[in-house]
Design a protein around this motif. Sequence first.
Motif, mmCIF file in Angstrom:
data_model
loop_
_atom_site.group_PDB
_atom_site.id
_atom_site.type_symbol
_atom_site.label_atom_id
_atom_site.label_comp_id
_atom_site.label_asym_id
_atom_site.label_seq_id
_atom_site.Cartn_x
_atom_site.Cartn_y
_atom_site.Cartn_z
ATOM 1 N N LEU A 192 0.747 -1.131 -0.089
ATOM 2 C CA LEU A 192 0.040 -0.112 0.007
ATOM 3 C C LEU A 192 1.004 1.305 0.082
ATOM 4 N N MET A 193 1.823 1.206 0.755
ATOM 5 C CA MET A 193 2.692 2.506 0.849
ATOM 6 C C MET A 193 3.350 2.870 -0.184
ATOM 7 N N GLU A 194 3.749 1.564 -1.193
ATOM 8 C CA GLU A 194 4.496 1.879 -2.310
ATOM 9 C C GLU A 194 3.577 2.472 -3.438
ATOM 10 N N ALA A 195 2.241 2.088 -3.490
ATOM 11 C CA ALA A 195 1.343 2.606 -4.171
ATOM 12 C C ALA A 195 1.133 4.337 -3.965
ATOM 13 N N VAL A 196 1.033 4.528 -2.549
ATOM 14 C CA VAL A 196 0.935 6.037 -2.347
ATOM 15 C C VAL A 196 1.961 6.655 -2.689
ATOM 16 N N GLN A 197 3.176 6.179 -2.486
ATOM 17 C CA GLN A 197 4.375 6.781 -3.042
ATOM 18 C C GLN A 197 4.545 7.082 -4.349
ATOM 19 N N ARG A 198 4.120 6.019 -5.145
ATOM 20 C CA ARG A 198 4.018 6.499 -6.582
ATOM 21 C C ARG A 198 2.986 7.473 -7.131
ATOM 22 N N ALA A 199 1.892 7.532 -6.339
ATOM 23 C CA ALA A 199 0.736 8.687 -6.570
ATOM 24 C C ALA A 199 1.218 9.889 -6.154
ATOM 25 N N LEU A 200 1.960 9.990 -5.383
ATOM 26 C CA LEU A 200 2.478 11.365 -4.937
ATOM 27 C C LEU A 200 3.816 11.694 -5.375
ATOM 28 N N ALA A 201 4.482 11.041 -6.284
ATOM 29 C CA ALA A 201 5.827 11.005 -6.764
ATOM 30 C C ALA A 201 5.992 12.591 -7.580
ATOM 31 N N ASP A 202 4.780 12.888 -8.075
ATOM 32 C CA ASP A 202 5.062 14.384 -8.886
ATOM 33 C C ASP A 202 4.355 15.275 -8.108
ATOM 34 N N VAL A 203 3.973 15.064 -6.785
ATOM 35 C CA VAL A 203 3.301 16.254 -5.960
ATOM 36 C C VAL A 203 4.511 16.757 -4.980
ATOM 37 N N PRO A 204 4.769 18.024 -4.941
ATOM 38 C CA PRO A 204 5.844 18.613 -3.968
ATOM 39 C C PRO A 204 5.141 18.484 -2.694
ATOM 40 N N PRO A 205 5.913 18.543 -1.613
ATOM 41 C CA PRO A 205 4.986 18.615 -0.193
ATOM 42 C C PRO A 205 4.242 19.514 -0.084
ATOM 43 N N GLY A 206 4.606 20.915 -0.733
ATOM 44 C CA GLY A 206 3.541 22.135 -0.348
ATOM 45 C C GLY A 206 2.209 21.970 -1.056
ATOM 46 N N ARG A 207 1.852 20.683 -1.622
ATOM 47 C CA ARG A 207 0.571 20.615 -2.181
ATOM 48 C C ARG A 207 -0.091 19.317 -1.746
ATOM 49 N N ARG A 208 0.529 18.674 -0.639
ATOM 50 C CA ARG A 208 -0.127 17.419 -0.263
ATOM 51 C C ARG A 208 -0.756 17.705 0.630
ATOM 52 N N ALA A 209 -2.332 17.300 0.548
ATOM 53 C CA ALA A 209 -3.491 17.555 1.673
ATOM 54 C C ALA A 209 -3.263 16.497 2.525
ATOM 55 N N GLY A 210 -3.108 15.221 2.170
ATOM 56 C CA GLY A 210 -3.308 14.097 2.893
ATOM 57 C C GLY A 210 -3.719 12.866 2.215
ATOM 58 N N VAL A 211 -3.306 11.800 2.796
ATOM 59 C CA VAL A 211 -3.459 10.420 2.541
ATOM 60 C C VAL A 211 -4.670 9.565 3.474
ATOM 61 N N ILE A 212 -5.663 9.086 2.602
ATOM 62 C CA ILE A 212 -6.459 8.254 3.257
ATOM 63 C C ILE A 212 -6.509 6.945 2.768
ATOM 64 N N ALA A 213 -6.297 5.833 3.787
ATOM 65 C CA ALA A 213 -6.031 4.185 3.584
ATOM 66 C C ALA A 213 -7.451 3.799 3.705
ATOM 67 N N LEU A 214 -8.063 3.024 3.011
ATOM 68 C CA LEU A 214 -9.096 2.215 3.138
ATOM 69 C C LEU A 214 -8.497 0.862 2.989
ATOM 70 N N THR A 215 -8.356 0.272 4.347
ATOM 71 C CA THR A 215 -7.699 -1.210 4.148
ATOM 72 C C THR A 215 -7.933 -1.941 5.526
ATOM 73 N N ASP A 216 -7.613 -3.168 5.799
ATOM 74 C CA ASP A 216 -7.935 -3.959 6.716
ATOM 75 C C ASP A 216 -6.859 -4.000 7.709
ATOM 76 N N GLY A 217 -5.942 -3.023 7.471
ATOM 77 C CA GLY A 217 -4.577 -3.094 8.006
ATOM 78 C C GLY A 217 -3.356 -3.832 7.855
ATOM 79 N N ARG A 218 -3.772 -4.981 7.095
ATOM 80 C CA ARG A 218 -2.946 -6.116 6.577
ATOM 81 C C ARG A 218 -2.003 -5.625 5.580
ATOM 82 N N VAL A 219 -1.019 -4.673 5.724
ATOM 83 C CA VAL A 219 -0.100 -3.929 4.936
ATOM 84 C C VAL A 219 1.234 -4.367 5.201
ATOM 85 N N HIS A 220 1.861 -4.957 4.062
ATOM 86 C CA HIS A 220 3.356 -5.628 4.151
ATOM 87 C C HIS A 220 4.520 -4.523 4.058
#
Length: 691
Positions: free
Chosen positions: A125-153
Motif C-alpha cells: 500500500l505505501m509503495e502505491a501511495v509513494q507512486r501517486a505522490l511522486a509528482d506532488v511537491p510537499p507543499g501541495r500534499r493535502a493528505g492520504v486516506i487508506a481504506l484497508t484492513d490494516g494487513r499492509v506488508h
Amino acid sequence: MTVLTDIALAPLVPVWLLAVLAGIMAALAAVSLWRRARGAWVRLVPGVALLIALANPQGLTERRTPLDDVAVIAVDESFSNGLGDRPAQTAAALDALNRALATQPTLDVRVVPVPDGGADRGTRLMEAVQRALADVPPGRRAGVIALTDGRVHDAEAVGAAALGTPLHVLLTGARDERDRRLVVEAAPAYGLVGRTLTATVRLEDPGLAPGTPVPLAVTRDGRPAGDVVVPANRAETVTLPVEHAGDNVFELTAEAVPGDLTTANNGAALTVNGVRDRLRVLLISGEPHVGERVWRNLLKADANVDLVHFTILRPPHKDDSTPLRELALIAFPIRELFEEQLENFDLVVFDRYSRRGLVPLGYLANVADYVRAGGALLLAAGPEFTDPISLYDSALADVLPITLTRAVVEQPFRPLPTTDGRRHPVTAGLPGLEGGPDGTPDWGPWARLIEVRPTGGRTLLTGPGGRPVLHLARSGEGRVGLLLSDTAWLWAKGYAGGGPQAELLRRLAHWLMKEPELEEDALRARMTGAGLTVTRRGLDPETMPETVTVTDPLGDRRALALTDQGDGRAVATLAADRPGVYTIDDGTLTTVAVVGTPNPRETSEVSATADLLRALAEASGGGVHWLAEDGTPAVRRVLGAQATHGPGWIGLRDNRAFSVAGVDQTPLMPAWLALLAMLGGLGWAWWREGR
C-alpha cells in the motif's frame, strides 16, 4: 489574484551618484544644524524628495494562480480485504469520501487501487501511495486516506517525514474477528527417501483455549496421508514420511470453524526435496565377458550408487574337482546377500548368470519374494539363459513376464522401438531414435538375441522378427526388466556408429528403482519460464485425458486442455499468477505444484489490525478509525499547524498553494509626485526662513 509582495529600487542614475548626493545633503544638513540655522530640517525635504525620485522605487505585484492540493485515497483490493463485509465497507466509505471531497474546489483527489503484490510481496500500500505522490511537491500534499484492513506488508517502507502529509487509516473488518490459521515455524528443505522428517507447526485460533487438541488432515503430493493432532495456540512437532526422490509436497489442513474469516490459511504447505541416501545395487556376473565392464562402469559412474559386484570365475565346462571356495578370490557371501541383506538392495542385477550350485534354489525364491515386496530385478541374458540350469528354471520364473523358447538368434540386428517404446520414458527420446534416413533409429547393430515370448508387461525394443529385446513388467509391488541380448556393449565401443548405450542402461536401472521422472503413467506439474507446465505421461493414447482440472491456492477451478506431443507426453501451460499450492487432477491421477512460496503472505494472516499502520499514522499527524464502529468520518480542510483529526472527523491540509503567472512593477513616486514634493519642500523652507 494579485498581491503586493515586495518593493524594489530602479535608480535613474548610478548608485554611486545617489550615494554622493546623499552625502552632500547630509553634510549640508549637519552644518546647518551645527550653526542652529532656522529651517535646517525643512531644507532636507526637497533633497530627500529628489533622492527618492532618482532612486525610483517600484512596487512588485505578483499575479497568482491558485493550485489544487492533492489528496490520495488508497483502496486496498488485496485478497484479505475482500473477505466478509470488508468489500461493502470499503465501497461505502469510498463513495462517502468522494461525495464529501467533490465539494472542495481546490482539491485534486486521486483514487489509487492497491492489488496483491506479485512474487509474494503482499499488500504494498505505501509503495502505491509513494507512486501517486511522486509528482506532488510537499507543499501541495493535502493528505492520504487508506481504506484497508490494516494487513499492509510495507508499512515501514516510508517514514512520516518522507510522506510529508497526514495519513488517515480507515479500517475495514472488526476488532474481534476469528481467523483460524496454521503456521509452519520450521521445516527442513531436504529429507532422505524412506526416512521421516520433523516439522514444527502452530495452529492459531483465538476461539480455542491453548492446548485444545485439533486434528490436521495430511496430504502428500495431493493424496491423503492420514491425520495428526496438534494443540491449539502452541508450537508442535509433527513427523512426515519422505517416500520418493524429488519434491515431496505436504499439506496440513485444519477443519473450518463457524465464524472463520477464510479457509485459505487453515492449512499450510511445505516442500521437501527427497534425496536418496545411497542406492545399493547388487550385480552378480555369471562369468567374465566384455559386457560385464559396461555394467560396472555405468553403476560406478553414479556417485549416489553403492555397488556390490561379484563375478563367478569358474568356467562352465571345468570338470576338475577343485572346490569352489578355492577358485574364488573371496568367499561368496551367499547367505548374507540373499537372506540377511537382500531387502537393503534397491536393485539386483543378474548378468549372464546361470545356476551352477552357487546360489541355492531357496535363495532364488527369496529374490522372487523380494521383487513381489517392491524390489527390482534386472536380467541381462546371454546364451546361458537357454540352458536347463538357467534362472528361468527356478522360483524366479514366477516373477518373469515371459515364456522361454530356449532359442538363440545369432545374426546382427538393429534394436527398433515399438509403439510402447516410443512413448515409454526409458526409451522415448533416446539420442538417435529418429535419426535414420527412413525415420528409424540411427544406431549400430547388436549381434545376438535370446528368444522369448512375453506373457505380460511391455516390450520397448525388438529385434529380428519383432522378437523382444528389452522387456519391462511389474510383478507385485516390484519391477522386472529383461535385456535379452549380451551384445549391448557394441554401442559403447562405437561399432558401426554405436548408440546411446549409457543413457539407455541408466534409464533402465533408474526405472527399475522407481525414479519418479521415469514413471510411464504420471501427472506432473512444475514452474517454468512460461508458467505452470502440466505434463501427463501415458503409454496408451486412447486412454490419455484431454483436459486436466487445476485448482489454484484460493480454490478457483479451471479446465486446462492438454496437447499430445506424440512421445507419451501431453503438455499444457498455465499462467499462474497466484503464489501457493496448485492441485492438478485428470480424473485418475492427482499432483500438486508450488508456485512461489507455498504459504503466501497475503493469505497467511487476514484478521484486521491497526497495529501495522498506527505508528506511521500518528507520526504523520493522522489517525486510525474503525469503519464498523465509527462509520465514515467527516472530512475537513485545516490550515497550518491545526489538528488534522479528531473524534468523528479527519482533516486534509489546505496549503493555499499557488503558481506565479507574472510580476508587475508599479512606480511608487511618479515624476509629477516627485516634482510636487520638491517644489512643496522649497516653498515650505522659504516660508520657514522668512518668519
